[in-house]
Design an enzyme around this catalytic site. Structure first.
Site, mmCIF file in Angstrom:
data_model
loop_
_atom_site.group_PDB
_atom_site.id
_atom_site.type_symbol
_atom_site.label_atom_id
_atom_site.label_comp_id
_atom_site.label_asym_id
_atom_site.label_seq_id
_atom_site.Cartn_x
_atom_site.Cartn_y
_atom_site.Cartn_z
ATOM 1 N N HIS A 117 -12.161 3.959 -0.394
ATOM 2 C CA HIS A 117 -12.251 2.988 0.714
ATOM 3 C C HIS A 117 -13.069 1.760 0.315
ATOM 4 C CE1 HIS A 117 -11.788 6.424 3.902
ATOM 5 N NE2 HIS A 117 -10.624 5.880 3.631
ATOM 6 N N ARG B 79 -2.411 -2.097 -3.631
ATOM 7 C CA ARG B 79 -3.567 -1.217 -3.550
ATOM 8 C C ARG B 79 -3.376 -0.125 -4.608
ATOM 9 N NH1 ARG B 79 -4.449 3.824 0.410
ATOM 10 N NH2 ARG B 79 -6.653 4.131 0.012
ATOM 11 N N GLU C 18 -8.058 -4.352 5.075
ATOM 12 C CA GLU C 18 -7.898 -4.162 3.627
ATOM 13 C C GLU C 18 -6.798 -5.058 3.064
ATOM 14 O OE1 GLU C 18 -8.647 0.309 2.605
ATOM 15 O OE2 GLU C 18 -7.955 0.182 4.665
ATOM 16 N N ASN D 73 0.878 -1.157 0.000
ATOM 17 C CA ASN D 73 0.000 0.000 0.000
ATOM 18 C C ASN D 73 0.926 1.220 0.000
ATOM 19 O OD1 ASN D 73 -1.789 2.032 0.512
ATOM 20 N ND2 ASN D 73 -2.792 1.014 2.241
ATOM 21 N N ARG E 273 -9.668 16.912 6.380
ATOM 22 C CA ARG E 273 -10.467 17.266 5.193
ATOM 23 C C ARG E 273 -11.853 17.737 5.604
ATOM 24 N NH1 ARG E 273 -9.555 11.703 2.185
ATOM 25 N NH2 ARG E 273 -7.712 11.370 3.435
#
Ligand code: AMP
Length: 416
Positions: free
Chosen positions: A189, A99, A396, A7, A250
């Site tokens: 996601h 990923r 993940e 990742n 964010r």
């Protein structure tokens, strides 16, 4: 089969080595052998490596780029002292999973990486200028180090959301702009939402067609997803991961007019405004203290800081808004599943989010809610809650590894 999954971020690289195959997947017996993280690539990098069941190894050393990082990881993995069971040399790694953040409209599922796929990921750079180049660097470095005979697989963050209907993924701007520039909601996601839904089905013995749930990935980046009959039908992140929930740094949903107004008032460029919205907003921007939810909650507990409380209120209020919206558009919802750093660990945030939702049939069991910390997978709603609430830790990396196995073995059906 030993699969290494990567990742890669712009200045970081995470990996896991997972021993898995179709038999292990079906019996849920995959084994995580080792994992690691290298941060601050390009300067004095921080390295954290761990073999399952052994103490963590930490060190600091300069690593120039992703290639240097991957070289360093593989040197550690294969060194005599490291002793990862079943791994003595590069030849003991049988496949590689990556990923990839943005697959645009092209990639609707994981696929084996060849030149055409690399071109497809490059074509999506415009849509994810920070993420896709980093993912590609990992792919190139792995190709160089492992050679072309070790299969590499790309697993896309956007793929799970490719089932969203047009009426949900389009923005209400001139249709030609979608046609010409592919401006639309993609969602992110996806691997995490997909995994949470899979675990929910296993836990509750529910088949895919009957899986109607809302999944909440609440970490530094956060997103909500409405899953109907096992498919994503709406998600809070959009064209980029900026849209939707209030996050660590964010802002989430905002009136786009603010951008022009702020640029005008501050005399700043659009890039500078976006930097504010991406890096200095969210709970950090409101609290003026930190993007870290744990620290924020401690601050409230110890000093009753007003703005820290406001940031947490806004964080939970936005999630609540999405829960309401998704229940309305799903027309059925059996469960809400909390996940990721905040969702898995903070009873307080779960309690605040579910507060005053009893009229919708959502009732937490306070005792169970408090018990669900540190990676526990469990139901936290009361017996009489019409909509069940679960905490389901995400994984993940496991999805990257399992998808890699499936693609490498040419098994057309997904593993779940
Ligand atoms: P992630 O991006 O999934 O790694 O999640 C990171 C976020 O989870 C950070 O904001 C952490 O502060 C938050 N987090 C981790 N543990 C806790 C906890 N016990 N309580 C509240 N937030 C937590």
């Amino acid at each position: 089969m030993n699969v290494i999954v990567f990742n890669c971020g712009s200045s970081s690289m995470k990996f896991q080595i997972i021993e898995t195959d179709m038999e292990k997947i079906e019996s849920d017996k995959d084994v995580m052998l080792a994992k690691g993280l290298i941060e601050r690539l390009g300067s004095q990098s921080l390295v954290t490596f761990q073999i399952e069941g052994k103490p963590t190894v930490k060190e600091a050393l300069p690593l120039r780029d992703h290639r240097a990082a991957l070289n360093y990881i593989m040197k550690w993995v294969t060194s005599d002292e490291t002793e990862i069971p079943g791994i003595n040399g590069l030849e003991d790694i049988h496949a590689i999973g990556h990923r990839v953040v943005h697959g645009g409209e092209k990639f609707k599922s994981s696929c084996r990486i060849d030149n055409e796929v690399i071109q497809g990921i490059e074509d999506c750079i415009d849509l994810a200028p920070l993420h896709n180049p980093a993912n590609l660097k990992g792919i190139y470095a792995a190709r160089e180090i492992f050679g072309p005979s070790v299969p590499q697989v790309a697993v896309f963050d956007t793929a799970f959301h490719s089932t969203m209907p047009e009426s949900v993924y389009l923005y209400a701007i001139p249709y030609q702009l979608y046609r010409r520039f592919k401006i639309r909601k993609y969602g992110f996601h996806g691997t995490s939402h997909r995994y949470i839904a899979y675990r929910y089905r296993v836990l509750t013995n529910t088949n895919r067609e009957n899986c109607n749930i809302i999944t909440l990935h609440l970490g530094n980046g956060s997103s909500a997803c409405a899953i109907k009959a096992g498919n994503s039908i709406a998600t809070s992140m959009g064209f980029t991961p900026l849209e939707g929930l209030v996050m660590g740094t964010r802002c989430g949903d905002i009136d786009p007019t603010v951008i022009e107004y702020l640029a005008h008032k501050e005399g700043s460029s659009v890039d500078e405004v976006f930097s504010i919205l991406n890096k200095r907003s969210g709970v950090l921007g409101i609290s003026g203290l930190t993007n870290d939810m744990r620290d924020l909650l401690e601050e409230i507990e110890e000093h009753q800081d007003r703005r820290a409380k406001l940031a947490v209120d806004m964080f939970c209020e936005r999630i609540k808004k999405y829960i309401g919206a998704y229940i309305a558009s799903m027309n059925c919802c059996d469960a809400i599943c909390f996940s990721a750093g905040i969702g898995e660990n903070s009873a307080k945030i779960r309690e605040r989010t579910c507060e005053n939702l009893d009229f919708l049939g959502i009732k937490l069991d306070p005792k169970l809610n408090k018990q669900a910390v540190g990676g526990k997978e469990m139901r936290i709603s009361s017996e009489d809650s019409k909509i069940a609430v679960y905490v389901i830790p995400t994984n993940e990396e496991l999805v990257f590894a399992r998808d890699t196995v499936r693609v490498v073995l040419n098994i057309p059906k997904p593993w779940h």
